[in-house]
Design an enzyme around this catalytic site. Sequence first.
Site, PDB file in Angstrom:
ATOM      1  N   HIS A  45       0.832  -1.212   0.000  1.00 22.30           N
ATOM      2  CA  HIS A  45       0.000   0.000   0.000  1.00 22.30           C
ATOM      3  C   HIS A  45       0.863   1.256   0.000  1.00 22.30           C
ATOM      4  O   HIS A  45       0.458   2.294   0.504  1.00 22.30           O
ATOM      5  CB  HIS A  45      -0.995  -0.009   1.170  1.00 22.30           C
ATOM      6  CG  HIS A  45      -2.070  -1.050   0.988  1.00 22.30           C
ATOM      7  ND1 HIS A  45      -3.202  -0.820   0.256  1.00 22.30           N
ATOM      8  CD2 HIS A  45      -2.144  -2.331   1.405  1.00 22.30           C
ATOM      9  CE1 HIS A  45      -3.945  -1.921   0.244  1.00 22.30           C
ATOM     10  NE2 HIS A  45      -3.319  -2.855   0.933  1.00 22.30           N
ATOM     11  N   ASP A  47       2.547   1.984  -3.120  1.00 17.28           N
ATOM     12  CA  ASP A  47       2.711   2.411  -4.527  1.00 17.28           C
ATOM     13  C   ASP A  47       1.844   3.618  -4.864  1.00 17.28           C
ATOM     14  O   ASP A  47       2.309   4.575  -5.488  1.00 17.28           O
ATOM     15  CB  ASP A  47       2.506   1.242  -5.511  1.00 17.28           C
ATOM     16  CG  ASP A  47       1.156   0.550  -5.443  1.00 17.28           C
ATOM     17  OD1 ASP A  47       0.355   0.840  -4.526  1.00 17.28           O
ATOM     18  OD2 ASP A  47       0.887  -0.305  -6.330  1.00 17.28           O
ATOM     19  N   GLY A 137      -8.077 -13.856  -7.398  1.00 20.59           N
ATOM     20  CA  GLY A 137      -8.385 -13.313  -6.070  1.00 20.59           C
ATOM     21  C   GLY A 137      -7.416 -13.774  -5.000  1.00 20.59           C
ATOM     22  O   GLY A 137      -7.732 -13.760  -3.816  1.00 20.59           O
ATOM     23  N   GLY A 139      -4.333 -12.424  -4.541  1.00 20.55           N
ATOM     24  CA  GLY A 139      -3.365 -11.379  -4.196  1.00 20.55           C
ATOM     25  C   GLY A 139      -2.040 -11.545  -4.929  1.00 20.55           C
ATOM     26  O   GLY A 139      -1.018 -11.001  -4.519  1.00 20.55           O
ATOM     27  N   ASP A 187       1.753  -3.727  -9.676  1.00 18.92           N
ATOM     28  CA  ASP A 187       1.463  -5.037 -10.272  1.00 18.92           C
ATOM     29  C   ASP A 187       1.746  -5.062 -11.774  1.00 18.92           C
ATOM     30  O   ASP A 187       2.383  -5.976 -12.298  1.00 18.92           O
ATOM     31  CB  ASP A 187       0.001  -5.431 -10.010  1.00 18.92           C
ATOM     32  CG  ASP A 187      -0.319  -5.457  -8.526  1.00 18.92           C
ATOM     33  OD1 ASP A 187       0.614  -5.287  -7.713  1.00 18.92           O
ATOM     34  OD2 ASP A 187      -1.499  -5.634  -8.171  1.00 18.92           O
ATOM     35  N   TYR A 237     -10.392  -0.807  -0.372  1.00 19.05           N
ATOM     36  CA  TYR A 237      -9.154  -0.344  -1.013  1.00 19.05           C
ATOM     37  C   TYR A 237      -9.246   1.137  -1.389  1.00 19.05           C
ATOM     38  O   TYR A 237      -8.368   1.927  -1.008  1.00 19.05           O
ATOM     39  CB  TYR A 237      -8.841  -1.231  -2.227  1.00 19.05           C
ATOM     40  CG  TYR A 237      -7.514  -0.944  -2.894  1.00 19.05           C
ATOM     41  CD1 TYR A 237      -6.371  -1.667  -2.571  1.00 19.05           C
ATOM     42  CD2 TYR A 237      -7.398   0.061  -3.855  1.00 19.05           C
ATOM     43  CE1 TYR A 237      -5.154  -1.402  -3.189  1.00 19.05           C
ATOM     44  CE2 TYR A 237      -6.193   0.339  -4.472  1.00 19.05           C
ATOM     45  CZ  TYR A 237      -5.072  -0.408  -4.144  1.00 19.05           C
ATOM     46  OH  TYR A 237      -3.871  -0.136  -4.759  1.00 19.05           O
TER      47      TYR A 237
HETATM   48  C1  GAF Z   1      -3.061  -4.282  -5.043  1.00 14.23           C
HETATM   49  C2  GAF Z   1      -2.905  -3.083  -5.969  1.00 14.23           C
HETATM   50  F1  GAF Z   1      -3.263  -3.420  -7.233  1.00 14.23           F
HETATM   51  C3  GAF Z   1      -1.455  -2.572  -5.963  1.00 14.23           C
HETATM   52  O1  GAF Z   1      -1.353  -1.409  -6.737  1.00 14.23           O
HETATM   53  C4  GAF Z   1      -0.994  -2.286  -4.516  1.00 14.23           C
HETATM   54  O2  GAF Z   1      -1.578  -1.109  -4.015  1.00 14.23           O
HETATM   55  C5  GAF Z   1      -1.300  -3.486  -3.616  1.00 14.23           C
HETATM   56  O3  GAF Z   1      -2.649  -3.909  -3.716  1.00 14.23           O
HETATM   57  C6  GAF Z   1      -1.001  -3.189  -2.162  1.00 14.23           C
HETATM   58  O4  GAF Z   1       0.355  -2.974  -1.979  1.00 14.23           O
HETATM   59  O5  GAF Z   1      -2.304  -5.366  -5.502  1.00 14.23           O
END
Ligand code: GAF
Length: 379
Positions: A45, A47, A137, A139, A187, A237
């Site tokens: 969390h 990025d 789903g 992660g 990602d 989120y």
């Molecule tokens: C998800 C989001 F897609 C990423 O951008 C990132 O924020 C992540 O959660 C948490 O680190 O994978």
Amino acid sequence: MASSFPNVSALVAEARRTYGQVFGEEAPGMVAVCAPGRVNLIGEHTDYNKGFVLPMALPLVTVVVGSQTSGQDVTVVTLTEDADKPQKIHFSLPSDGSPLSPGLPSWANYVKGVIQHYRAPPVPGFRAVISSSVPLGGGLSSSASLEVALYTFLQQHKPDDGDKVSKAVACQQAEHTHAGVPCGIMDQFVSVLGKEGHALLIDCRSLEATPVPLQDPSLVILITNSNVKHALNGSEYPMRRRQCEEAASILGKDSLRDATMKDLEGVKDKLDDVTYRRARHVIEEIERTVRAAEALKRGSYKEFGKLMIESHNSLRDLYEVSCRELDELVAAAMEVDGVFGSRMTGGGFGGCTVTLLEAHAIDSTILHIQVKTHFYTCA
Ligand code: GAF
């Protein structure tokens, strides 16, 4: 249970078989492309707060097999929802360039979003089949790997300028506008630019990345799936992202990347407790990530493991994105000799943990997790 997953050739073979069943003969000019999922070692969390992240690409991939057609029609079949029952979507590309609206089924929004944000429009009509070994789903970025694989597929038919960072940004945009997740860049970035045998320290402000070697044969990275499905397009989120932006605005900063703990303490009385805790996680996690990358370069796995645990505890207590199953998996892993560290990985609310351990401890770790919990899969 420890799981084995299909390799790229097996996924391509499966997709080609399905292509033949659905569309008849294989078309001339048929291509097969793939893009990897990822595991984030640390930097969670951070990025979308323009901080640092340290993910690595995985041998779990999404494959797209298909061919261009002469018209404006797009037909895509996926094996990812249910391998025994392929799902198909069909739509026409608007000839006037008007946008493709998101809708149902939700997996099709990744396809539409990538077409929409493709950097060399117009996209030709095509037929394609998707297969994947990235758990949905879980992660591990099943959605980013689909976006990047589809983008790569389009590049085979209508090349863009080949800029990789812009490609990752286009796929991130697809996620924002069509999947409804206001995600950061991690990602898609690592799915495009990941390097075999390396983690990638990504500066999410400058979009520069430094490969960090991870080729020590005495080390293993274990991913354990809680099998609690996470979905990031709910409210949690986006709410975390808004809380961070609010904290940055009260701090008078462009993003939390620019803030220190001293700055945060200075405005504590202007923040509610929840916003304070969210900001504290991000500020400390950005610093932890930089230290962790240094520790990995030096081979200081004990220090890296300690930072992983601090990261997990912060995600559990300050950012509140863990869940009971993830906490139990981390606790079980940490009881085994030879384990350096363990933490939840990815957006949270379910999904996987990542554990760093000595290679000799792999069997005892999996066995111990099996004895202590009952809901996991290890890879
Ligand atoms: C998800 C989001 F897609 C990423 O951008 C990132 O924020 C992540 O959660 C948490 O680190 O994978």
